[in-house]
Design a protein around this motif. Sequence first.
Motif, PDB file in Angstrom:
ATOM      1  N   ALA A  10     -67.374 -94.217 -14.733  1.00  0.00           N
ATOM      2  CA  ALA A  10     -66.764 -95.722 -14.436  1.00  0.00           C
ATOM      3  C   ALA A  10     -66.635 -96.125 -13.020  1.00  0.00           C
ATOM      4  CB  ALA A  10     -65.664 -95.803 -15.241  1.00  0.00           C
ATOM      5  N   SER A  11     -66.678 -95.098 -12.064  1.00  0.00           N
ATOM      6  CA  SER A  11     -66.091 -95.208 -10.749  1.00  0.00           C
ATOM      7  C   SER A  11     -66.773 -93.991  -9.746  1.00  0.00           C
ATOM      8  CB  SER A  11     -64.647 -95.341 -10.708  1.00  0.00           C
ATOM      9  OG  SER A  11     -63.872 -94.088 -11.061  1.00  0.00           O
ATOM     10  N   THR A  12     -66.528 -94.412  -8.514  1.00  0.00           N
ATOM     11  CA  THR A  12     -66.594 -93.327  -7.475  1.00  0.00           C
ATOM     12  C   THR A  12     -65.342 -93.214  -6.643  1.00  0.00           C
ATOM     13  OG1 THR A  12     -69.061 -93.952  -7.419  1.00  0.00           O
ATOM     14  CG2 THR A  12     -68.086 -92.820  -5.264  1.00  0.00           C
ATOM     15  N   SER A  13     -64.926 -92.220  -6.217  1.00  0.00           N
ATOM     16  CA  SER A  13     -63.870 -92.042  -5.505  1.00  0.00           C
ATOM     17  C   SER A  13     -64.005 -90.964  -4.173  1.00  0.00           C
ATOM     18  CB  SER A  13     -62.711 -91.592  -6.314  1.00  0.00           C
ATOM     19  OG  SER A  13     -62.809 -90.719  -6.941  1.00  0.00           O
ATOM     20  N   VAL A  14     -63.263 -91.227  -3.425  1.00  0.00           N
ATOM     21  CA  VAL A  14     -63.034 -90.293  -2.154  1.00  0.00           C
ATOM     22  C   VAL A  14     -61.839 -90.172  -1.820  1.00  0.00           C
ATOM     23  CG1 VAL A  14     -63.672 -92.091  -0.341  1.00  0.00           C
ATOM     24  CG2 VAL A  14     -64.129 -89.784   0.056  1.00  0.00           C
ATOM     25  N   THR A  15     -61.258 -88.959  -1.642  1.00  0.00           N
ATOM     26  CA  THR A  15     -59.968 -88.734  -1.145  1.00  0.00           C
ATOM     27  C   THR A  15     -60.115 -87.573   0.126  1.00  0.00           C
ATOM     28  OG1 THR A  15     -59.148 -88.747  -3.414  1.00  0.00           O
ATOM     29  CG2 THR A  15     -57.836 -87.424  -1.439  1.00  0.00           C
ATOM     30  N   VAL A  16     -59.486 -88.035   1.035  1.00  0.00           N
ATOM     31  CA  VAL A  16     -59.172 -87.392   2.470  1.00  0.00           C
ATOM     32  C   VAL A  16     -57.936 -86.842   2.613  1.00  0.00           C
ATOM     33  CG1 VAL A  16     -60.015 -87.373   5.025  1.00  0.00           C
ATOM     34  CG2 VAL A  16     -61.336 -88.540   3.332  1.00  0.00           C
ATOM     35  N   SER A  17     -57.828 -85.585   3.021  1.00  0.00           N
ATOM     36  CA  SER A  17     -56.494 -84.935   3.345  1.00  0.00           C
ATOM     37  C   SER A  17     -56.546 -84.243   4.475  1.00  0.00           C
ATOM     38  CB  SER A  17     -56.005 -84.283   2.101  1.00  0.00           C
ATOM     39  OG  SER A  17     -56.065 -84.937   0.945  1.00  0.00           O
ATOM     40  N   ASN A  18     -55.619 -84.239   5.240  1.00  0.00           N
ATOM     41  CA  ASN A  18     -55.237 -83.264   6.394  1.00  0.00           C
ATOM     42  C   ASN A  18     -53.860 -82.604   6.260  1.00  0.00           C
ATOM     43  OD1 ASN A  18     -53.602 -85.455   7.252  1.00  0.00           O
ATOM     44  ND2 ASN A  18     -54.238 -85.376   9.035  1.00  0.00           N
ATOM     45  N   GLU A  19     -53.900 -81.518   7.091  1.00  0.00           N
ATOM     46  CA  GLU A  19     -52.565 -80.710   7.175  1.00  0.00           C
ATOM     47  C   GLU A  19     -51.672 -81.521   8.078  1.00  0.00           C
ATOM     48  OE1 GLU A  19     -53.640 -76.739   8.186  1.00  0.00           O
ATOM     49  OE2 GLU A  19     -54.963 -76.550   6.400  1.00  0.00           O
ATOM     50  N   ALA A  20     -50.421 -81.229   7.769  1.00  0.00           N
ATOM     51  CA  ALA A  20     -49.420 -81.697   8.914  1.00  0.00           C
ATOM     52  C   ALA A  20     -49.779 -81.088  10.289  1.00  0.00           C
ATOM     53  CB  ALA A  20     -48.047 -81.466   8.260  1.00  0.00           C
ATOM     54  N   PRO A  21     -49.605 -81.900  11.293  1.00  0.00           N
ATOM     55  CA  PRO A  21     -49.655 -81.460  12.760  1.00  0.00           C
ATOM     56  C   PRO A  21     -48.581 -80.288  12.993  1.00  0.00           C
ATOM     57  CG  PRO A  21     -48.812 -83.464  12.670  1.00  0.00           C
ATOM     58  CD  PRO A  21     -49.312 -83.478  11.301  1.00  0.00           C
ATOM     59  N   ALA A  22     -49.020 -79.134  13.747  1.00  0.00           N
ATOM     60  CA  ALA A  22     -48.059 -78.184  14.282  1.00  0.00           C
ATOM     61  C   ALA A  22     -46.886 -78.948  14.879  1.00  0.00           C
ATOM     62  CB  ALA A  22     -48.686 -77.337  15.278  1.00  0.00           C
ATOM     63  N   ALA A  23     -45.765 -78.361  14.765  1.00  0.00           N
ATOM     64  CA  ALA A  23     -44.492 -78.807  15.321  1.00  0.00           C
ATOM     65  C   ALA A  23     -44.603 -79.057  16.913  1.00  0.00           C
ATOM     66  CB  ALA A  23     -43.358 -77.882  15.286  1.00  0.00           C
ATOM     67  N   THR A  24     -45.617 -78.185  17.722  1.00  0.00           N
ATOM     68  CA  THR A  24     -45.641 -78.380  19.099  1.00  0.00           C
ATOM     69  C   THR A  24     -47.064 -79.214  19.336  1.00  0.00           C
ATOM     70  OG1 THR A  24     -46.691 -76.308  18.870  1.00  0.00           O
ATOM     71  CG2 THR A  24     -44.388 -76.350  19.326  1.00  0.00           C
ATOM     72  N   ALA A  25     -47.501 -79.998  18.502  1.00  0.00           N
ATOM     73  CA  ALA A  25     -48.514 -80.724  18.751  1.00  0.00           C
ATOM     74  C   ALA A  25     -48.573 -81.635  20.023  1.00  0.00           C
ATOM     75  CB  ALA A  25     -48.991 -81.734  17.453  1.00  0.00           C
ATOM     76  N   PRO A  26     -49.399 -81.935  20.563  1.00  0.00           N
ATOM     77  CA  PRO A  26     -49.407 -82.610  21.898  1.00  0.00           C
ATOM     78  C   PRO A  26     -49.226 -84.224  21.588  1.00  0.00           C
ATOM     79  CG  PRO A  26     -51.658 -82.110  21.546  1.00  0.00           C
ATOM     80  CD  PRO A  26     -50.900 -81.389  20.663  1.00  0.00           C
ATOM     81  N   ALA A  27     -48.621 -84.916  22.845  1.00  0.00           N
ATOM     82  CA  ALA A  27     -48.163 -86.337  22.275  1.00  0.00           C
ATOM     83  C   ALA A  27     -49.589 -87.103  21.953  1.00  0.00           C
ATOM     84  CB  ALA A  27     -47.256 -86.990  23.320  1.00  0.00           C
TER      85      ALA A  27
END
Length: 69
Positions: A10-27
């Motif tokens: 009945a449908s097609t779906s896509v899910t994209v997930s990423n991990e939370a950035p590190a606490a020291t990620a650059p601005a």
Amino acid sequence: MRVLLRYETASTSVTVSNEAPAATAPALVPQPAGGYGLAGMRERLELAGGRLAAGPGPDGWTVSAEVPA
């Protein structure tokens, strides 16, 4: 990053997930506006009878889109 693509009867779906950035990620460096973002994606999917969900989760950020077959 994880990408899950599902083809169903009945449908097609896509899910994209990423991990939370590190606490020291650059601005992040500001980028010029050039699109319609999530609002534009949601609008286009709704015109096709689909739906979009996006938001933070326990491990990062997830965007899911589904359109009818």
